[in-house]
Write a protein that holds these residues in place. Structure first.
Motif, PDB file in Angstrom:
ATOM      1  N   MET A  30     -19.748  -8.849   2.958  1.00  0.00           N
ATOM      2  CA  MET A  30     -19.485  -9.190   4.358  1.00  0.00           C
ATOM      3  C   MET A  30     -20.372 -10.322   4.848  1.00  0.00           C
ATOM      4  O   MET A  30     -19.943 -11.146   5.663  1.00  0.00           O
ATOM      5  N   ILE A  31     -21.625 -10.365   4.375  1.00  0.00           N
ATOM      6  CA  ILE A  31     -22.606 -11.295   4.933  1.00  0.00           C
ATOM      7  C   ILE A  31     -23.132 -12.201   3.822  1.00  0.00           C
ATOM      8  O   ILE A  31     -24.270 -12.052   3.365  1.00  0.00           O
ATOM      9  N   TYR A  51     -16.215 -12.601  -2.490  1.00  0.00           N
ATOM     10  CA  TYR A  51     -16.351 -11.157  -2.309  1.00  0.00           C
ATOM     11  C   TYR A  51     -15.744 -10.366  -3.470  1.00  0.00           C
ATOM     12  O   TYR A  51     -16.153  -9.225  -3.723  1.00  0.00           O
ATOM     13  N   LEU A  81     -17.595 -13.424   8.480  1.00  0.00           N
ATOM     14  CA  LEU A  81     -17.565 -12.271   7.596  1.00  0.00           C
ATOM     15  C   LEU A  81     -16.672 -12.552   6.387  1.00  0.00           C
ATOM     16  O   LEU A  81     -15.599 -13.164   6.501  1.00  0.00           O
ATOM     17  N   PHE A  82     -17.149 -12.098   5.229  1.00  0.00           N
ATOM     18  CA  PHE A  82     -16.431 -12.278   3.947  1.00  0.00           C
ATOM     19  C   PHE A  82     -16.147 -13.757   3.648  1.00  0.00           C
ATOM     20  O   PHE A  82     -15.118 -14.096   3.055  1.00  0.00           O
ATOM     21  N   THR A 106     -20.944  -3.722   0.030  1.00  0.00           N
ATOM     22  CA  THR A 106     -20.144  -4.089   1.203  1.00  0.00           C
ATOM     23  C   THR A 106     -20.893  -5.051   2.103  1.00  0.00           C
ATOM     24  O   THR A 106     -20.332  -6.045   2.594  1.00  0.00           O
ATOM     25  N   ILE A 107     -22.190  -4.796   2.326  1.00  0.00           N
ATOM     26  CA  ILE A 107     -22.994  -5.698   3.150  1.00  0.00           C
ATOM     27  C   ILE A 107     -23.066  -7.081   2.492  1.00  0.00           C
ATOM     28  O   ILE A 107     -22.913  -8.112   3.163  1.00  0.00           O
TER      29      ILE A 107
END
Length: 456
Positions: A377-378, A161, A452-453, A373-374
């Motif tokens: 996160m994914i 990330y 997530l992340f 961010t998406i």
């Protein structure tokens, strides 16, 4: 000198912010979709939007299809999308000659199918496809940056990330380029980059496939009958995503009037690159790795965290891929930029007036931040990208163009063209439905591994 043509009058009217599709031209179309480009510029835009790093997933699709079916699907995908994009272009040219130049996919839908189709079907699907491409490009770029980092520093502790966020910052800068037309030089570089990393990938496959460390070549399709059937439709979604575009009207809108014939020349340039890259990467990757081909071919060049091809070759492939992803993400941001400009900018003020520059800076930064961010996160977005390909690219790029052409030109029901277009629309609509189910099934199967992340 003769009287100006209708297309020339239309171009002047557009530049003045006049009416094009029954309504006042808004700031999004006026600023983002400036009509100043040549057919070459059109070819650059098309190449960046189609010949992108998802082509490195083609060996993975072959693993679920095998040699024969894989080649047939690759050829059919090229033929049908070239044909479909040309149909869209001809419909756009026809309406431009009638004095109603359509600048966006939703303009076409509103004019041909009605405003409800534009508002509730074509518009939302196009936005989902394009913003999904931005998220996928951001994630792939983060993974390329991490791969380069691990080559230079094996066992490094920096998480995925972090690299996604770094790329997001760079994308914010590129996103400020004011119009689609202003990307023409960026997209020329992108064209050269896609040729470069495809050549590196093929060279890596040939090097490894002929070396003493060549992996076992197993071309059988693994799994029981149930899994194989779903695998086929997942592979079809991958191929559809690879050939997908979704922004043909917006690209043609960047061409200076008269537009007649320019899109066809741009498509010929683009598909020369498509044939060169898609077929070479698909065949070399599947030949070298068989059913062990991974979702991204470059991942096959790393085993237990160590490169199995020359380090310099892998670094070049990752770097070229990374840089082109920035161009691809910026191209697919254009529909979002156009919507934001239409909502927030004042077409009566200058494009570079403070009244328009400040909202543009803020809105585009927030849009990129949201997509980044998406992506962070994914990081398992690949599964969802298959769903986007099945549910979005297949209807927009395979079925809808044939429908638009039949409704616009009304070819004879006794003729070949009508039934060819009808068959394309029906077959690919059915495939899109089944492929969407297969993609949802894969998401459900993989749900237990989602985090997530995650540092994948």
């Amino acid at each position: 000198m003769g009287a100006p043509s209708r297309e020339e009058e239309e171009a002047k009217k557009m530049e003045a912010g006049g009416d094009t599709v029954g309504q006042k031209l808004d700031a999004g179309a006026l600023f983002v979709l400036q009509s100043k480009g040549s057919w070459l510029h059109c070819g650059y835009h098309l190449t960046t939007s189609i010949v992108a790093p998802p082509l490195l997933s083609l060996p993975f699709a072959f693993a679920a299809l095998g040699w024969s079916a894989g080649m047939v699907c690759l050829v059919v995908g090229a033929a049908v999308t070239f044909y479909s994009y040309n149909l869209l272009s001809r419909v756009l040219e026809h309406h431009a000659q009638q004095g109603r130049r359509q600048l966006r996919f939703r303009d076409m839908a509103a004019d041909i199918l009605g405003p409800g189709w534009a508002r509730y079907y074509i518009g939302p699907i196009q936005f989902m496809v394009c913003f999904g491409a931005v998220v996928a490009s951001t994630l792939l770029a983060g993974q390329s940056m991490k791969a380069i980092y691990l080559i230079a520093s094996p066992g490094g502790a920096i998480k995925l990330y972090v690299f996604v966020a770094i790329f997001g910052v760079f994308l914010v800068i590129l996103a400020q380029l004011p119009s689609f037309h202003s990307l023409r030089h960026v997209n020329l570089v992108s064209l050269l980059l896609c040729l470069s990393y495809s050549l590196c990938a093929v060279a890596g496959c040939v090097y490894l496939g002929t070396s003493d460390r060549a992996p076992p070549k197993d071309y059988s399709i693994v799994g029981d009958t149930h899994a194989r059937v779903y695998g086929v439709f997942n592979a079809l979604a991958v191929i559809a995503t690879t050939y997908g575009n979704g922004i043909i009207p917006e690209i043609q809108a960047t061409v200076a009037a008269p537009v007649t014939g320019k899109m066809f020349k741009g498509l010929c340039l683009c598909y020369a690159v498509v044939v060169t890259t898609f077929f070479s990467v698909a065949t070399a990757g599947y030949w070298a790795f068989g059913n062990a081909a991974q979702g991204l071919l470059l991942n096959n060049f790393m085993v237990d965290g160590r490169p199995v091809i020359p380090v310099w070759l892998l670094l070049m492939a990752e770097l070229f891929t990374l840089v082109q992803l920035s161009a691809t993400a910026t191209v697919y941001l254009q529909p979002t930029n156009e919507v934001l400009e239409g909502l927030l900018s004042d077409p009566k003020a200058g494009q570079y007036a403070a009244r328009n520059v400040v909202p543009r800076l803020v809105s585009r930064t927030l849009a990129v931040a949201f997509g980044t961010t998406i992506a962070a996160m994914i990081p398992f977005f690949g599964d969802m990208n298959a769903l986007i390909g099945a549910f979005g690219f297949m209807p927009l790029d395979f079925a809808v163009p044939a429908l638009f052409y039949n409704l616009t030109f009304k070819p004879s029901k006794k003729g070949f063209v009508f039934w060819l277009n009808t068959a394309i629309a029906v077959v690919f609509s059915a495939v899109a439905i089944v492929a969407s189910v297969a993609a949802v099934r894969q998401i459900v199967l993989d749900a237990g591994t989602y985090k997530l992340f995650a540092n994948v």
